[in-house]
Design an enzyme around this catalytic site. Structure first.
Site, mmCIF file in Angstrom:
data_model
loop_
_atom_site.group_PDB
_atom_site.id
_atom_site.type_symbol
_atom_site.label_atom_id
_atom_site.label_comp_id
_atom_site.label_asym_id
_atom_site.label_seq_id
_atom_site.Cartn_x
_atom_site.Cartn_y
_atom_site.Cartn_z
ATOM 1 N N SER A 103 0.809 -1.210 0.000
ATOM 2 C CA SER A 103 0.000 0.000 0.000
ATOM 3 C C SER A 103 0.853 1.276 0.000
ATOM 4 O O SER A 103 1.628 1.499 -0.925
ATOM 5 C CB SER A 103 -0.950 -0.049 1.204
ATOM 6 O OG SER A 103 -1.925 0.954 1.136
ATOM 7 N N ASP A 129 11.048 5.029 -9.577
ATOM 8 C CA ASP A 129 10.709 5.532 -10.914
ATOM 9 C C ASP A 129 11.398 6.860 -11.221
ATOM 10 O O ASP A 129 11.773 7.118 -12.375
ATOM 11 C CB ASP A 129 9.196 5.731 -11.028
ATOM 12 C CG ASP A 129 8.487 4.528 -11.616
ATOM 13 O OD1 ASP A 129 9.091 3.443 -11.649
ATOM 14 O OD2 ASP A 129 7.314 4.663 -12.021
ATOM 15 N N LYS A 134 -0.523 -4.036 -3.485
ATOM 16 C CA LYS A 134 -1.809 -3.456 -3.093
ATOM 17 C C LYS A 134 -1.824 -1.991 -3.513
ATOM 18 O O LYS A 134 -1.354 -1.116 -2.793
ATOM 19 C CB LYS A 134 -2.049 -3.575 -1.589
ATOM 20 C CG LYS A 134 -3.422 -3.031 -1.175
ATOM 21 C CD LYS A 134 -3.597 -3.001 0.329
ATOM 22 C CE LYS A 134 -4.980 -2.455 0.704
ATOM 23 N NZ LYS A 134 -5.196 -1.073 0.254
#
Length: 504
Positions: free
Chosen positions: A357, A368, A382
């Protein structure tokens, strides 16, 4: 809404005894709870489902309590059966108004309560729980109903408890301060871990147990308490402190030589600010750190905004995460602002098969954007976000209303975060990967490229293929060793990083 009864309900012999065991059925309460829930759920769930279908799914919860009871929908009618006996036949509401369907569901349930001993023994609260269990089981794994008592406890945990922000342990017969929450009344008063707590409101603490002391330290928000303690310098101090709501501490700092390790256990209302302060402390020490490790292993998540704010602290301006859903309020592009904490300090993130999460959102954003190397195993995956609605019975519904995309556009749901350095295939495979990184070659490059190129929807078979190069596992002792080796080897660290994200 008026509901016509087709058959008169029959009464079974043990109805009164069963009602005494399970409590009388509260039809008004059930109707109010269902009405509020249906009004909240229907416009927000990711895939549209009509209110009548949601209600019919929920009513299957009666069959869970008593397999002899079933609800059937036919030709604009709603019927309740006990075995093959028709108990109630009513007209289905003519539109999708949640209040009308809630009243119909409550009427059918009331009839079931009268004719079913198992339903009566279960009681109103179990009926409500069964309604939502059946409904949400057909939606997604994360939407859920939380009953009143548990919801109250959850709200208290999210808000924190009223106290002074310190925890204690025994040192022989003395009460020693084990930890102090940043910015808490105890921290502001100058109490530090290792101090000895002498007295609370004049009452000596010697020979008391920590649980008793914890109870004395807690109290009503805004109430005052006087503490006496001996610092590690040997001086005794007194202060009158006011209890406040203190969120649980979630950031724990530890230094290993020139590496600062920050373990983040979850994301509460104070996580991002305490993380930033811990980093600033590490950079301000006489011997600044050479690298920072964020340990997110076994972190099950928490508040999305806190994960975004934590990522913002380490990133220049750009995208941190995107959330998408049917409800316009669920559509967000979360961005970082100018300014970067620890700009030139290598950053490594530890994850494992229990990282989920909000923790995945933080790891994905920093990876990224080319700011951190992720070390460990594939994470939970999740990426669904829940919104909460309080119900008239004191319970809550958590409804999945959006899913999260990483800065490069790939979905966290299902995929999870694929580490740049994989530790779950054992020490020999890890040693080979670190050796390759030292030469400038990234063995995980193709797997990471494929993961970051994925777009919604991702078939389950593709998810398995993408995660296969680094299977999910529990955190390992070698994870931190690998992080420290990367920080000590700039060439390996540079090879492990993803290229910085441009133009977003």
């Amino acid at each position: 809404m008026r509901i016509g009864v087709f058959l008169v309900l029959f009464v079974i012999g043990r109805a009164q005894a069963d009602q005494a065991a399970g409590g009388a059925f509260d039809q008004q309460r059930v109707a109010a709870v269902y009405s509020e829930a249906l009004s909240f759920i229907a416009p927000r769930i990711l895939d549209p489902v009509p209110v009548p279908q949601l209600t019919f799914w929920g009513l299957q919860g009666l069959s869970t309590l008593d397999p002899n009871v079933r609800v059937v929908a036919t030709d604009a009618r709603l019927q309740l059966f006990r075995q093959d006996q028709l108990v109630l036949d009513i007209a289905a509401p003519k539109d999708e108004a949640p209040a009308a369907w809630a009243e119909a569901a409550s009427a059918l349930t009331s009839a079931g309560f009268l004719v079913s001993a198992p339903v009566r023994r279960a009681g109103t609260q179990a009926v409500i729980q069964g309604f939502f269990n059946e409904m949400f089981s057909r939606l997604d794994p994360y939407s859920r109903y939380v009953p009143p008592v548990e919801a109250s406890e959850d709200r208290a945990r999210r808000a924190g408890s009223a106290g002074l922000g310190l925890a204690v342990d025994l040192r022989g017969a003395l009460i020693e301060v084990r930890s102090v929450v940043r910015d808490s009344p105890a921290a502001i008063a100058g109490i530090r871990p290792g101090d000895i707590l002498w007295a609370i409101d004049g009452q000596r603490t010697q020979d008391q147990d920590p649980a008793t002391i914890g109870a004395l330290l807690s109290g009503a928000e805004g109430s005052a308490v006087t503490l006496s303690w001996r610092g590690r310098d040997g001086r005794t101090r007194d202060a009158r402190l006011v209890r406040v709501m203190v969120p649980p501490e979630t950031v724990f700092a530890q230094r290993f030589a020139d590496v600062l390790v920050l373990r983040i256990t979850s994301f509460s209302t104070s996580t991002a600010s305490h993380l930033a302060l811990s980093v600033q402390d590490g950079l301000a020490e006489p011997h600044p750190v050479d690298g920072i490790v964020l340990d997110l292993r076994d972190n099950r998540g928490g508040l999305l905004r806190q994960a975004v704010t934590a990522a913002d602290a380490f990133l220049p301006a750009g995208v941190v995460a995107t959330t998408v859903g049917r409800d316009p309020d669920a559509l967000n592009v979360w961005r970082s602002a100018e300014g970067e904490l620890a700009e030139n300090v290598p950053l490594v993130i530890l994850v494992d098969g229990r990282t989920a999460s909000a923790a995945e959102i933080l790891a994905a954003a920093l990876a990224d954007r080319g700011r951190a190397v992720v070390v460990g195993s594939s994470t939970v995956g999740k990426g669904m976000v829940q919104t909460i609605d309080p119900l008239p019975d004191g319970g809550e519904v958590f409804v999945t209303w959006s899913q999260t995309l990483a800065p490069l556009g790939w979905p966290i749901q299902g995929l999870g975060v694929l580490p740049q350095v994989c530790t779950s295939r054992g020490p020999e495979a890890l040693s080979r990967q670190l050796a390759s990184l030292s030469t400038g070659f990234q063995p995980m490059a193709e797997a990471i490229r494929r993961s970051r190129a994925a777009r919604v929807p991702v078939p389950a078979s593709v998810v398995l293929e993408i995660r296969a190069p680094c299977p999910a596992s529990e955190g390992r002792a070698g994870d931190l060793d690998a992080a420290r080796l990367l920080i000590a080897n700039p060439a390996a660290y540079a090879a492990a990083l993803l290229p910085p994200l441009e133009g977003r």
